[in-house]
Scaffold this motif. Structure first.
Motif, PDB file in Angstrom:
ATOM      1  N   VAL A 176      34.693 -24.399  -9.060  1.00 53.87           N
ATOM      2  CA  VAL A 176      35.416 -25.170 -10.066  1.00 53.87           C
ATOM      3  C   VAL A 176      35.759 -24.236 -11.216  1.00 53.87           C
ATOM      4  CG1 VAL A 176      35.363 -27.166 -11.600  1.00 53.87           C
ATOM      5  CG2 VAL A 176      34.119 -27.235  -9.445  1.00 53.87           C
ATOM      6  N   LEU A 177      37.034 -24.209 -11.595  1.00 56.24           N
ATOM      7  CA  LEU A 177      37.470 -23.349 -12.686  1.00 56.24           C
ATOM      8  C   LEU A 177      38.028 -24.189 -13.835  1.00 56.24           C
ATOM      9  CD1 LEU A 177      39.266 -20.423 -10.805  1.00 56.24           C
ATOM     10  CD2 LEU A 177      36.896 -20.557 -11.581  1.00 56.24           C
ATOM     11  N   MET A 178      37.756 -23.721 -15.054  1.00 60.37           N
ATOM     12  CA  MET A 178      38.266 -24.343 -16.274  1.00 60.37           C
ATOM     13  C   MET A 178      38.906 -23.244 -17.121  1.00 60.37           C
ATOM     14  SD  MET A 178      34.858 -26.606 -16.875  1.00 60.37           S
ATOM     15  CE  MET A 178      33.843 -25.358 -16.072  1.00 60.37           C
ATOM     16  N   PRO A 179      39.805 -23.582 -18.032  1.00 63.99           N
ATOM     17  CA  PRO A 179      40.499 -22.531 -18.798  1.00 63.99           C
ATOM     18  C   PRO A 179      39.602 -21.745 -19.740  1.00 63.99           C
ATOM     19  CG  PRO A 179      41.710 -24.614 -18.877  1.00 63.99           C
ATOM     20  CD  PRO A 179      40.374 -24.914 -18.295  1.00 63.99           C
ATOM     21  N   GLN A 180      38.404 -22.242 -20.038  1.00 67.76           N
ATOM     22  CA  GLN A 180      37.537 -21.574 -21.003  1.00 67.76           C
ATOM     23  C   GLN A 180      36.788 -20.400 -20.352  1.00 67.76           C
ATOM     24  OE1 GLN A 180      37.382 -24.925 -20.443  1.00 67.76           O
ATOM     25  NE2 GLN A 180      38.593 -25.583 -22.210  1.00 67.76           N
TER      26      GLN A 180
ATOM     27  N   ASN B 288      40.968 -28.428 -27.768  1.00 67.45           N
ATOM     28  CA  ASN B 288      39.916 -27.883 -26.907  1.00 67.45           C
ATOM     29  C   ASN B 288      39.236 -28.960 -26.072  1.00 67.45           C
ATOM     30  OD1 ASN B 288      40.257 -25.218 -27.766  1.00 67.45           O
ATOM     31  ND2 ASN B 288      38.939 -25.530 -29.544  1.00 67.45           N
ATOM     32  N   THR B 289      39.528 -30.231 -26.352  1.00 67.50           N
ATOM     33  CA  THR B 289      38.913 -31.318 -25.599  1.00 67.50           C
ATOM     34  C   THR B 289      39.838 -31.860 -24.515  1.00 67.50           C
ATOM     35  OG1 THR B 289      39.693 -32.921 -27.244  1.00 67.50           O
ATOM     36  CG2 THR B 289      37.496 -32.008 -27.558  1.00 67.50           C
ATOM     37  N   THR B 290      40.930 -31.159 -24.246  1.00 69.00           N
ATOM     38  CA  THR B 290      41.822 -31.564 -23.164  1.00 69.00           C
ATOM     39  C   THR B 290      41.203 -31.190 -21.825  1.00 69.00           C
ATOM     40  OG1 THR B 290      43.802 -31.319 -24.525  1.00 69.00           O
ATOM     41  CG2 THR B 290      44.110 -31.245 -22.146  1.00 69.00           C
ATOM     42  N   VAL B 291      41.135 -32.141 -20.896  1.00 73.29           N
ATOM     43  CA  VAL B 291      40.539 -31.890 -19.584  1.00 73.29           C
ATOM     44  C   VAL B 291      41.546 -31.172 -18.695  1.00 73.29           C
ATOM     45  CG1 VAL B 291      39.574 -32.932 -17.511  1.00 73.29           C
ATOM     46  CG2 VAL B 291      39.038 -33.894 -19.753  1.00 73.29           C
ATOM     47  N   GLN B 292      41.198 -29.973 -18.284  1.00 76.01           N
ATOM     48  CA  GLN B 292      42.007 -29.187 -17.353  1.00 76.01           C
ATOM     49  C   GLN B 292      41.045 -28.527 -16.372  1.00 76.01           C
ATOM     50  OE1 GLN B 292      44.323 -26.499 -19.786  1.00 76.01           O
ATOM     51  NE2 GLN B 292      45.895 -28.025 -20.164  1.00 76.01           N
ATOM     52  N   LEU B 293      41.190 -28.839 -15.106  1.00 75.75           N
ATOM     53  CA  LEU B 293      40.212 -28.401 -14.108  1.00 75.75           C
ATOM     54  C   LEU B 293      40.911 -28.112 -12.781  1.00 75.75           C
ATOM     55  CD1 LEU B 293      36.764 -29.994 -13.482  1.00 75.75           C
ATOM     56  CD2 LEU B 293      38.361 -29.828 -11.590  1.00 75.75           C
ATOM     57  N   MET B 294      40.541 -27.004 -12.153  1.00 73.46           N
ATOM     58  CA  MET B 294      41.049 -26.664 -10.821  1.00 73.46           C
ATOM     59  C   MET B 294      39.865 -26.552  -9.868  1.00 73.46           C
ATOM     60  SD  MET B 294      43.563 -23.552  -9.517  1.00 73.46           S
ATOM     61  CE  MET B 294      42.463 -22.201  -9.982  1.00 73.46           C
ATOM     62  N   PHE B 295      39.899 -27.335  -8.811  1.00 70.58           N
ATOM     63  CA  PHE B 295      38.851 -27.373  -7.793  1.00 70.58           C
ATOM     64  C   PHE B 295      39.369 -26.640  -6.561  1.00 70.58           C
ATOM     65  CE2 PHE B 295      36.816 -30.280  -4.414  1.00 70.58           C
ATOM     66  CZ  PHE B 295      35.733 -29.430  -4.266  1.00 70.58           C
ATOM     67  N   ILE B 296      38.705 -25.544  -6.180  1.00 66.82           N
ATOM     68  CA  ILE B 296      39.082 -24.751  -5.009  1.00 66.82           C
ATOM     69  C   ILE B 296      37.995 -24.938  -3.961  1.00 66.82           C
ATOM     70  CG2 ILE B 296      39.647 -22.448  -4.144  1.00 66.82           C
ATOM     71  CD1 ILE B 296      40.304 -21.658  -7.026  1.00 66.82           C
TER      72      ILE B 296
ATOM     73  N   ARG C  65      31.374 -28.422 -20.228  1.00 68.87           N
ATOM     74  CA  ARG C  65      30.534 -27.568 -21.076  1.00 68.87           C
ATOM     75  C   ARG C  65      29.206 -27.249 -20.402  1.00 68.87           C
ATOM     76  NH1 ARG C  65      31.728 -30.897 -26.691  1.00 68.87           N
ATOM     77  NH2 ARG C  65      33.783 -29.989 -27.106  1.00 68.87           N
ATOM     78  N   HIS C  66      28.888 -27.963 -19.339  1.00 70.42           N
ATOM     79  CA  HIS C  66      27.674 -27.704 -18.548  1.00 70.42           C
ATOM     80  C   HIS C  66      28.127 -27.432 -17.106  1.00 70.42           C
ATOM     81  CE1 HIS C  66      26.274 -29.916 -22.072  1.00 70.42           C
ATOM     82  NE2 HIS C  66      25.102 -29.348 -21.891  1.00 70.42           N
TER      83      HIS C  66
ATOM     84  N   PRO D 223      33.624 -18.099 -19.787  1.00 70.55           N
ATOM     85  CA  PRO D 223      33.850 -17.296 -18.579  1.00 70.55           C
ATOM     86  C   PRO D 223      34.089 -18.135 -17.330  1.00 70.55           C
ATOM     87  CG  PRO D 223      31.509 -17.539 -18.918  1.00 70.55           C
ATOM     88  CD  PRO D 223      32.178 -18.360 -20.001  1.00 70.55           C
ATOM     89  N   TYR D 224      34.385 -19.424 -17.511  1.00 70.58           N
ATOM     90  CA  TYR D 224      34.502 -20.326 -16.361  1.00 70.58           C
ATOM     91  C   TYR D 224      35.927 -20.390 -15.821  1.00 70.58           C
ATOM     92  CZ  TYR D 224      30.138 -21.697 -18.559  1.00 70.58           C
ATOM     93  OH  TYR D 224      28.887 -21.669 -19.134  1.00 70.58           O
ATOM     94  N   ASN D 225      36.787 -19.477 -16.263  1.00 69.98           N
ATOM     95  CA  ASN D 225      38.189 -19.503 -15.835  1.00 69.98           C
ATOM     96  C   ASN D 225      38.484 -18.554 -14.684  1.00 69.98           C
ATOM     97  OD1 ASN D 225      37.749 -17.209 -17.467  1.00 69.98           O
ATOM     98  ND2 ASN D 225      39.937 -17.066 -17.938  1.00 69.98           N
TER      99      ASN D 225
END
Length: 300
Positions: free
Chosen positions: A141-145, A241-249, A88-89, A147-149
Motif C-alpha cells: 500500500v502506497l500513500m503520497p507521504q 494533508n488530510t486528503t485520502v489518496q491511496l494506491m493498493f498494488i 498515519r499507522h 516514506p510510504y510513497n
C-alpha cells in the motif's frame, strides 16, 4: 526445579503484559476488522463500477461507494477520519490490505475465475523454464507521504538464469482517492552481463492489471534486476494533508522465462540449413528458387 517454574511463570507474565500494553485503535475510529470488511466491499464496488466503460463511471463509483458506507453504517466523515488514522499507522493499514488481497483472490475463484486468471504464474517452480522469482510481499500500500510513497526491489541472478531470458513484472492496482490526480509509477530495470541496461516505466492511474517486460535480444545474460513502485503527490490548489489518496498494488509477480529454442526438423543434416521462407538452391552453376520449408543444400 522450583526456580525454573518460577522463571517460566515470570516470563509468561511479562509476555502477556507486553502484548496487552500494545496500543489499540482508538474507539472513535473504525476498528481493524470492520475496516477490513469495509475496504474489501469498497474495492469490490469500484470493480463493479468499472465493468461498464461509459461516461457515467464516475457517478456510478460515487453511488456504489455510498452504498458500501450505508451497508456498514458508517458516515463519509467517519470513513475519511479513520482512513487518515490508518494512513498515519501504515503497519496497521498494511496488515489490513494483506488480508484484503487474499480475500479478493478467493472471491475471484468463487465467481468462476480460473487459477491462471487470478494468479497467472502462481504454480510455477523456481527452477522451471518459466518461474516466479518474486520474493517480497505480494501486496503493498502506497500513500503520497514520505516514506510510504515508494517501495523498491532488487534481485541478483543465479545459475537458474540463462542467456536470452525474458523478464515480466505483472501486478494489479486499486485506488482510493478523495480528489486529485492519480499518479503512480512502476519501473523495471535489467542490467546485463555486458553492463548495458534496459528499462521500462509505466504511469499508473487506473484500477487494472499492468505488465512490464524486458528481454535479452543480444543473449548477454542478466546480471541484476531492479525496480520500484511510487505514488506521487497531487499538486493542486486547495489540497490538504488530510486528503485520502491511496494506491493498493497486489498480486505482484516477477516472471523469468527461458528463451524458446526451435528444434531442427528430422532429416536436416550438417550440410543443410532449415529456413521458414523461400530458399535458394545452388545446382550446376545455376540459381533457382526452391520450395518453401525445404533444406538449403550445396551440390558440387
Amino acid at each position: 526445579m522450583k526456580m525454573n517454574k518460577i522463571c517460566y511463570i515470570l516470563m509468561t507474565s511479562l509476555i502477556v503484559v507486553f502484548y496487552s500494553c500494545k496500543p489499540s485503535v482508538p474507539g472513535k475510529y473504525i476498528q481493524p476488522g470492520e475496516m477490513e470488511d469495509l475496504l474489501y466491499d469498497y474495492h469490490i464496488a469500484d470493480g463493479m463500477a468499472q465493468e461498464v466503460r461509459d461516461d457515467g463511471m464516475g457517478a456510478r463509483q460515487i453511488a456504489f461507494r455510498a452504498a458500501v458506507l450505508k451497508k456498514h453504517g458508517v458516515t463519509q466523515a467517519d470513513f475519511d477520519s479513520s482512513m487518515i488514522y490508518y494512513m498515519r499507522h501504515a503497519d496497521r493499514l498494511h496488515a489490513i490490505y494483506q488480508n484484503i488481497s487474499r480475500r479478493l483472490s478467493d472471491e475471484a475463484m468463487i465467481q468462476g475465475a480460473t487459477a491462471s486468471e487470478v494468479n497467472r504464474f502462481g504454480a510455477l517452480a523456481a527452477n522451471g523454464d518459466t518461474a516466479d522469482i518474486w520474493a517480497g510481499e505480494k501486496s503493498i500500500v502506497l500513500m503520497p507521504q514520505v516514506p510510504y510513497n515508494e517501495s523498491s526491489f532488487a534481485f541478483t541472478t543465479d545459475s537458474a538464469f540463462h542467456k536470452g531470458d525474458e523478464i515480466l513484472l505483472t501486478f494489479k492496482t486499486d485506488f482510493i482517492y478523495q480528489d486529485g490526480m492519480r499518479d503512480g509509477i512502476a519501473v523495471l530495470a535489467v542490467r546485463f552481463n555486458n553492463d548495458s541496461v534496459a528499462s521500462q516505466m509505466l504511469h499508473l492511474s487506473s484500477s487494472t492489471r499492468f505488465n512490464l517486460q524486458i528481454n535479452d535480444p543480444s543473449r548477454s545474460g542478466i546480471k541484476e534486476i531492479k525496480g520500484f513502485f511510487m505514488l506521487n503527490k497531487s499538486n493542486f490548489e486547495g489540497r490538504s494533508n488530510t486528503t485520502v489518496q491511496l494506491m493498493f498494488i497486489h498480486h505482484i509477480q516477477l516472471i523469468r522465462m527461458h528463451e524458446k529454442r526451435n528444434k531442427p526438423k528430422e532429416g536436416a543434416g550438417k550440410d543443410s540449413l532449415q529456413v521458414d521462407s523461400a530458399t535458394l538452391r545452388v545446382d550446376s552453376g545455376r540459381i533457382r528458387k526452391a520450395p518453401l520449408n525445404r533444406p538449403l543444400r550445396i551440390s558440387p
